[in-house]
Design an enzyme around this catalytic site. Sequence first.
Site, short mmCIF file in Angstrom:
data_model
loop_
_atom_site.label_atom_id
_atom_site.label_comp_id
_atom_site.label_asym_id
_atom_site.label_seq_id
_atom_site.Cartn_x
_atom_site.Cartn_y
_atom_site.Cartn_z
CB CYS A 89 -15.54 -17.00 -7.81
SG CYS A 89 -15.91 -17.02 -6.03
CE1 TYR A 101 -18.42 -23.97 0.83
CE2 TYR A 101 -16.19 -23.20 2.01
CZ TYR A 101 -17.70 -22.96 1.50
OH TYR A 101 -16.80 -23.08 0.09
CG HIS A 140 -12.95 -20.58 -7.56
ND1 HIS A 140 -12.26 -19.83 -7.63
CD2 HIS A 140 -14.04 -20.34 -6.83
CE1 HIS A 140 -12.68 -19.10 -6.24
NE2 HIS A 140 -13.86 -20.07 -6.31
CG HIS A 170 -18.50 -20.49 -5.89
ND1 HIS A 170 -17.17 -20.94 -6.21
CD2 HIS A 170 -19.36 -21.92 -7.21
CE1 HIS A 170 -17.30 -22.12 -6.55
NE2 HIS A 170 -17.88 -22.78 -7.03
CG ASP A 176 -18.13 -19.59 -2.18
OD1 ASP A 176 -18.27 -20.31 -1.86
OD2 ASP A 176 -17.43 -17.98 -3.08
CG HIS A 177 -16.41 -18.60 1.34
ND1 HIS A 177 -14.98 -17.83 1.52
CD2 HIS A 177 -16.32 -19.83 0.77
CE1 HIS A 177 -14.34 -19.06 1.10
NE2 HIS A 177 -15.32 -20.46 0.73
#
Length: 357
Positions: A244, A331, A206, A273, A317-318
């Site tokens: 990401c 999350y 990552h 991500h 992702d987030h």
Amino acid sequence: MNSTKRMKLSFRWYGEDDKVTLENIRQIPGMHSIVTAVYDVPVGEVWPMESIEHLKKLTVDAGLHFEVIESIPVHEDIKLGKKSRDQYIENYCENIRRVAAAGIQCICYNFMPVFDWTRTQLDHKLEDGSTSLVYYQEQVDAVNPLESESDLTLPGWDSSYTREELKQVVAEYQSMTEEDLWSNLKYFLEKIIPVAAECQVNMAIHEDDPCWSIFGLPRIITCEKNLDKFLKLVDDPHNGITLCTGSLGCSGHNDVVKMAAKYAALGRIHFVHMRNVKVLDNGFEERAHLSSCGTLDMYAIMKALFDNGFEGYIRPDHGRMIWGETGRPGYGLYDRALGATYLNGLWEAIEKNAGGN
């Protein structure tokens, strides 16, 4: 014609204590895999097979696949190149073997010194009333981990460190150069990638989050040039990346669409991500996944992945906190579920436009 290119939609789950349940996740259309880890074992130690098998059973019983681990953390002694690193690397190799035996096909990890992801606020209120994670440089500048006498509490910091321990480890890294960190990463990869290849597990590093130096610490997984260098350290298809979009996209210097196309064509993107960020002069804000909500062209990134044969795992992702939800910052269920549905929609449209069914 029928397209055989299929991304595998996944969702991060923090175990049985997660407010977001496997039942919740299973009900998201198109969901394929759970992304999880063993969270109650100290970094550097071997994961009990019983814990791995328990996670697998819970996942499979919920009707989902157990194929991605995020993450098996890398001990700081490995990153620092200490004499103790060989035992920690052997433990890491054993963890690869153990999760592979349980069916894991992809392991996400990072090589960030001390600080994993770093944000300055976890509940910044956006114009629509939702809250999100943000990074403002002036707030980072106000904290010095070597000199501050106030509580050292930026989000993303390892809370297991005492103040003095944190100062000590930061000082150790500040005495290192980027080349020192590259050397230690190469040493690590040369040990673990043969094991991963033997186990048919893809290792997916990552990028540093954010992708620039913090507090003078070396950070190297930050841009296209450095990703090229990383992939050549051990030129094996099992040595790949987690693309990401938020970590790379928070810097205007990175062309995420180009990178998605390039590394997918090379077969070196094993995990994605997907999140959107609004790039600011003094940092960035995490936004809803929709392209128009941030700086990134999410459609173009997904199309670059599709056009270049990506068949790996991808997760929203987030997410923001919306609709009154409370829980682990970034999350929650609702916004990540919206993100998953958006990614499904983009992929289906791209696939059908390309002639697939």
